[in-house]
Design a protein around this motif. Structure first.
Motif, mmCIF file in Angstrom:
data_model
loop_
_atom_site.group_PDB
_atom_site.id
_atom_site.type_symbol
_atom_site.label_atom_id
_atom_site.label_comp_id
_atom_site.label_asym_id
_atom_site.label_seq_id
_atom_site.Cartn_x
_atom_site.Cartn_y
_atom_site.Cartn_z
ATOM 1 N N MET A 202 33.306 29.092 44.084
ATOM 2 C CA MET A 202 34.155 30.661 44.604
ATOM 3 C C MET A 202 34.592 31.036 43.259
ATOM 4 O O MET A 202 34.479 32.006 42.733
ATOM 5 C CB MET A 202 34.267 31.072 45.704
ATOM 6 N N THR A 203 35.536 29.979 43.405
ATOM 7 C CA THR A 203 36.296 30.384 41.914
ATOM 8 C C THR A 203 35.812 29.466 40.861
ATOM 9 O O THR A 203 36.717 30.889 40.163
ATOM 10 C CB THR A 203 38.086 29.210 42.336
ATOM 11 N N GLY A 204 34.687 29.464 40.599
ATOM 12 C CA GLY A 204 34.069 28.939 39.678
ATOM 13 C C GLY A 204 34.277 30.318 39.210
ATOM 14 O O GLY A 204 33.746 30.989 37.723
ATOM 15 N N LEU A 205 32.887 30.967 39.711
ATOM 16 C CA LEU A 205 32.362 32.245 39.527
ATOM 17 C C LEU A 205 32.781 33.672 39.804
ATOM 18 O O LEU A 205 32.865 34.102 38.347
ATOM 19 C CB LEU A 205 31.562 32.513 40.931
ATOM 20 N N ILE A 206 33.928 33.398 40.104
ATOM 21 C CA ILE A 206 35.136 34.635 39.812
ATOM 22 C C ILE A 206 35.840 33.894 38.410
ATOM 23 O O ILE A 206 35.705 35.062 37.727
ATOM 24 C CB ILE A 206 36.108 34.732 40.499
ATOM 25 N N LEU A 207 36.245 33.010 37.967
ATOM 26 C CA LEU A 207 36.689 32.772 37.041
ATOM 27 C C LEU A 207 35.499 32.970 35.415
ATOM 28 O O LEU A 207 35.898 33.304 34.770
ATOM 29 C CB LEU A 207 36.869 31.356 36.812
ATOM 30 N N ALA A 208 34.291 32.840 36.127
ATOM 31 C CA ALA A 208 33.320 33.519 35.004
ATOM 32 C C ALA A 208 33.075 34.928 34.936
ATOM 33 O O ALA A 208 32.187 34.581 33.952
ATOM 34 C CB ALA A 208 31.898 32.302 35.298
ATOM 35 N N GLY A 209 33.439 35.146 35.814
ATOM 36 C CA GLY A 209 33.509 36.942 35.657
ATOM 37 C C GLY A 209 32.569 37.342 36.495
ATOM 38 O O GLY A 209 31.884 38.602 36.585
#
Lengths: 256, 218
Positions: A202-209
């Motif tokens: 989830m963090t990765g997706l959020i960081l990716a925008g």
């Protein structure tokens, strides 16, 4: 990649000093984990760099047979590592492979049939990676618990055997305890999602925008699939491995 | 008639010989007291009798058939080993009493349970007691009841009265003697010299892993 930050090599090198924290604690507390930590870090870096290059190629190579072979390769490696954690487990590699494979297949089938994911390499491979690695950790815990329980609860098992019980009723408490040990970290982490941790995916997706609400949908799916795979793999592995603690005369084998 | 026979039985564990050259005939209806110093191999002898372990060398026969020809679970239903420290499992007394029935896919026989409870001077109200709240004597009697719900042909008792008071010891002794009179073969490890000769018809002495003597008591 809207809003995403790129990490340059200098930042990565500075961040790598964090490994020293882990090494310091291991050395200070005499945990004797220094060698294993260094090996794991070096392996993680090499494997991730390699996989980065491979994924570029794999994601573009949309051949289902190739994707399936890659999944089997990942499963084998996970099984190999899980089996190493349970050296007292007879046929640990085969049992681990079957358990992880079954757990993964059942979960992936549900995910694909529900159209949550497609059998496309860029979706299936990351999702399977999460499932398989979670199962590997769960099996390692199951094996550790089972081995120590068969050592510590010898009296209980032999009391039941001496009353004429077969090996399953004599070991059932140990089997249940081992399955529970394998599943608990996944259940605990599910309980604290969003309160204690924002998980990696989830963090990765959020960081990716990706918008948070969209990322959460994925995370819910991930949580469910991890729970399902962990329980299936732990259940199969424990029920297949307890027999190895007995000989053909249904006697509990002595362990040093 | 020879019920259980040991022929030149050896048992090694971890490179050490625990029992050597054991030759003994246990006859149907025997009441044998097994004596010997701690660590002499008495409990290992019992584990061999109940097939919880197998000999490294030699043969054990039960009713003239090698014990390896029997199903281990069926054999252990005929030769029951009652351990020195009673291990109670589950949460309640009922969990322990139900176990012998559940492994035979049977429903608990309340009449049989009540009978045994009364023979051992225990109230059937105990059934719902938490096993953790039981005294040493109650635990030992419960372990015996659990072993006797389906009467075995051979009962192996490993110092079962060592932690009991005089009253509880007498209750247990009386039950065992009456079961032996009904035909049950009993082997009883004891460190009490008086107890070893009180009810037994034979005295088996094991020292340093060997049978020193098998005396017939008058």
């Amino acid at each position: 990649m809207n809003g995403s930050n790129t990490i340059n090599i200098t930042s990565l090198l500075i961040v790598s000093t964090l490994v020293m924290v882990s090494l310091f604690f291991s050395y200070w507390q005499k945990l004797k984990l220094e060698k294993e930590t260094i090996i794991s870090v070096v392996r993680a870096v090499i494997q991730l760099i390699a996989v980065g290059y491979i994924l570029e190629y794999v994601f573009g190579y949309k051949n289902p047979v190739f994707t399936t072979l890659l999944l089997l390769f990942m499963t084998f490696n996970a099984a190999y590592n899980a089996a190493k954690r349970g050296k007292a487990i007879k046929n640990g590699l085969l049992i681990s492979f079957l358990s992880i494979l079954t757990g993964t297949l059942v979960t992936l089938t549900i995910l694909i049939l529900s159209k949550a994911v497609q059998y496309e390499p860029y979706q299936i491979i990351p999702v399977s990676g999460m499932i398989i690695s979670n199962s590997m950790v769960a099996l390692g815990l199951c094996y550790k618990q089972m081995t120590s329980d068969f050592k510590d609860k010898r009296e209980e098992v032999e009391t039941k055997l001496s009353l004429g019980a077969d090996i399953l009723p004599s070991s059932i408490e140990i089997i249940r305890n081992s399955i529970k040990t394998g599943m608990l970290p996944t259940i605990d982490s599910a309980k604290t999602l969003g309160i204690v941790s924002l998980p990696g995916m989830m963090t990765g997706l959020i960081l990716a925008g990706t918008p948070p609400l969209e990322a959460i949908k994925y995370q819910i799916m991930v949580t469910f699939m991890l729970l399902s795979t962990t329980s299936i793999s732990s259940f199969i592995a424990c029920y297949l491995s307890y027999r190895g603690f007995f000989n053909s005369r249904k006697q509990l084998i002595y362990m040093k | 008639m020879s019920l259980l026979q040991f022929e030149n039985v050896y048992f090694d564990n971890d490179g050490k010989t625990i029992l050597k050259n054991i030759c003994v005939d246990i006859e149907s209806g025997d009441f044998i007291s097994v004596v010997g110093p701690s660590g002499s191999g008495k409990s290992t002898f019992f584990k061999l009798c109940s097939h919880l372990i197998s000999p490294t060398r030699g043969n054990i026969t039960f009713k003239d058939k090698n014990i390896t020809e029997y199903s281990p679970t069926e054999l252990r239903k005929s030769i029951v080993y009652c351990f020195q420290t009673p291990y109670l499992f589950g949460n309640t007394v009922l969990d322990n009493i139900n176990f012998p029935f559940s492994i035979r896919n049977m429903k608990p026989d309340i009449k049989k349970i009540n009978e045994l409870f009364s023979i051992f001077h225990m109230s059937a109200d105990f059934l719902n007691e938490d096993v953790k709240s039981l005294s040493g004597g109650e635990k030992q009697r419960l372990a015996l009841i659990r072993s006797l719900l389906f009467k075995p042909e051979i009962l192996l008792l490993d110092e079962i009265t060592s932690a009991l008071d005089v009253n509880n010891t007498e209750i247990v002794e009386n039950v065992i003697v009456s079961l032996n009179r009904e035909g049950m073969t009993v082997l009883w490890i004891t460190h009490n010299p008086e107890q070893s000769r009180k009810h037994a018809n034979k005295l088996l002495t094991i020292e340093a892993g060997e049978i020193k003597s098998l005396d017939v008591l008058v």
